[in-house]
Scaffold this motif. Structure first.
Motif, PDB file in Angstrom:
ATOM      1  N   ILE A 106       0.836  -1.202   0.000  1.00  0.00           N
ATOM      2  CA  ILE A 106       0.000   0.000   0.000  1.00  0.00           C
ATOM      3  C   ILE A 106       0.874   1.256   0.000  1.00  0.00           C
ATOM      4  CG2 ILE A 106      -1.629   1.337   1.410  1.00  0.00           C
ATOM      5  CD1 ILE A 106      -2.919  -1.337   2.213  1.00  0.00           C
ATOM      6  N   GLY A 107       2.034   1.167   0.647  1.00  0.00           N
ATOM      7  CA  GLY A 107       2.959   2.295   0.631  1.00  0.00           C
ATOM      8  C   GLY A 107       3.492   2.591  -0.755  1.00  0.00           C
ATOM      9  N   ALA A 108       3.616   1.547  -1.570  1.00  0.00           N
ATOM     10  CA  ALA A 108       4.068   1.764  -2.949  1.00  0.00           C
ATOM     11  C   ALA A 108       3.003   2.477  -3.759  1.00  0.00           C
ATOM     12  CB  ALA A 108       4.427   0.431  -3.602  1.00  0.00           C
ATOM     13  N   PHE A 109       1.727   2.197  -3.480  1.00  0.00           N
ATOM     14  CA  PHE A 109       0.654   2.957  -4.122  1.00  0.00           C
ATOM     15  C   PHE A 109       0.793   4.434  -3.762  1.00  0.00           C
ATOM     16  CE2 PHE A 109      -3.478   5.011  -3.951  1.00  0.00           C
ATOM     17  CZ  PHE A 109      -3.974   4.763  -5.221  1.00  0.00           C
ATOM     18  N   GLY A 110       1.085   4.712  -2.478  1.00  0.00           N
ATOM     19  CA  GLY A 110       1.289   6.101  -2.068  1.00  0.00           C
ATOM     20  C   GLY A 110       2.484   6.735  -2.754  1.00  0.00           C
ATOM     21  N   ALA A 111       3.574   5.986  -2.875  1.00  0.00           N
ATOM     22  CA  ALA A 111       4.781   6.523  -3.505  1.00  0.00           C
ATOM     23  C   ALA A 111       4.537   6.933  -4.941  1.00  0.00           C
ATOM     24  CB  ALA A 111       5.897   5.474  -3.433  1.00  0.00           C
ATOM     25  N   ILE A 112       3.657   6.201  -5.631  1.00  0.00           N
ATOM     26  CA  ILE A 112       3.322   6.534  -7.027  1.00  0.00           C
ATOM     27  C   ILE A 112       2.261   7.617  -7.089  1.00  0.00           C
ATOM     28  CG2 ILE A 112       2.337   5.661  -9.166  1.00  0.00           C
ATOM     29  CD1 ILE A 112       3.475   2.897  -8.391  1.00  0.00           C
ATOM     30  N   SER A 113       1.171   7.419  -6.360  1.00  0.00           N
ATOM     31  CA  SER A 113       0.010   8.310  -6.513  1.00  0.00           C
ATOM     32  C   SER A 113       0.298   9.726  -6.045  1.00  0.00           C
ATOM     33  CB  SER A 113      -1.195   7.742  -5.761  1.00  0.00           C
ATOM     34  OG  SER A 113      -0.948   7.683  -4.366  1.00  0.00           O
ATOM     35  N   TRP A 114       1.171   9.887  -5.037  1.00  0.00           N
ATOM     36  CA  TRP A 114       1.464  11.232  -4.546  1.00  0.00           C
ATOM     37  C   TRP A 114       2.240  12.074  -5.540  1.00  0.00           C
ATOM     38  CZ3 TRP A 114       1.089  14.247   0.069  1.00  0.00           C
ATOM     39  CH2 TRP A 114       0.101  13.792   0.952  1.00  0.00           C
TER      40      TRP A 114
END
Length: 267
Positions: A106-114
């Motif tokens: 889920i942190g990788a989703f944040g790293a991309i989406s932000w």
């Protein structure tokens, strides 16, 4: 040459300590030049140590660790409004106009989406959960707690972030439920997407066992594209859109459309 002492040369300072959000400032003993890293944590209870702290300390990278303690995908509007000014203040404090981002699950989703709202230079995304949309992420372990109305989120998908990131890499393992996510990722020239046929959801641990975690992170965050792609080939990973991988994914979707719960537990 990295020594064991480098792994402990990080001073961790709390910035935010709330029931559902923790933000920590990581300052290495002798910071390397370059922009700050924003590391988004995978799911986990409050009080867990920040991920990648050993690798980032060894690389002497100033880091802001952002840890969410619920399934908000770093995307609830109030949460974004809470986190964004803190990152902006740190950037101003360190006099940098860009950041590197990284994360796992889920942190990788944040790293991309932000990257949709942050000036992201390079991103290292390990096994990102593609979207908070339950029609895409079909994971029964988190169904009850998953954000159901993705339309109300600031980042319902990672599409805008993927379009704006200047460089970096996504790395998935082929085994386990992540293989359902792989085809949904937008293809971009500047972001390499690799799949390790022998890997699973827990790609950082998979790389660590092969003594490749720090070399891969260093190459990606430093923008050394030839180096990190060479490391992927050494690990016998395949590009997500190669004919071989497309065939494998199509075969798996036909023969095992629901891989179920992976035995490793949620990240």
């Amino acid at each position: 040459m990295t020594t064991q002492n480098d792994f402990h040369a990080f001073n961790i300072e709390p910035i935010v300590d709330e029931p559902k959000l923790t933000i920590l400032r990581g300052v290495p003993a002798n910071p390397a030049p370059g922009p700050m890293v924003v590391s988004f944590g995978s799911w986990g209870p409050k009080g867990r140590p920040p991920e990648f702290r050993h690798a980032l300390a060894a690389m002497r990278r100033k880091t802001l660790f952002v840890l969410e303690h619920d399934f908000g995908y770093y995307s609830r509007p109030q949460r974004v409004d809470r986190i964004f000014p803190i990152i902006a203040e740190e950037m101003d404090r360190q006099k940098t106009e860009v950041v590197d981002t990284m994360g796992f699950s889920i942190g990788a989703f944040g790293a991309i989406s932000w990257a949709a709202i942050l000036p992201v230079r390079h991103t290292m995304a390990f096994a990102p959960r593609w979207s908070p949309d339950p029609a895409i992420v079909r994971d029964p372990r988190i169904r009850a707690e998953m954000v159901e109305n993705s339309g109300g989120l600031r980042f319902p998908t990672a599409k805008k972030g993927l379009e704006k990131i200047r460089g970096g890499m996504i790395l998935h393992g082929l085994n386990g439920p992540d293989r359902l996510h792989i085809p949904y990722f937008l293809r971009t020239f500047h972001l390499d997407h690799w799949v390790a046929p022998q890997g699973d959801h827990f790609m950082p641990a998979w790389l660590r066992k092969r003594h490749m975690l720090i070399p891969v992170i260093r190459a990606v965050l430093n923008g050394e594209r030839k180096v990190h792609n060479g490391l992927m080939k050494k690990l016998q990973a395949e590009r997500s859109r190669s004919l071989s991988m497309l065939y494998r994914l199509a075969h798996l979707r036909i023969t095992a459309p629901n891989p179920g719960i992976d035995k490793g537990g949620i990240a």
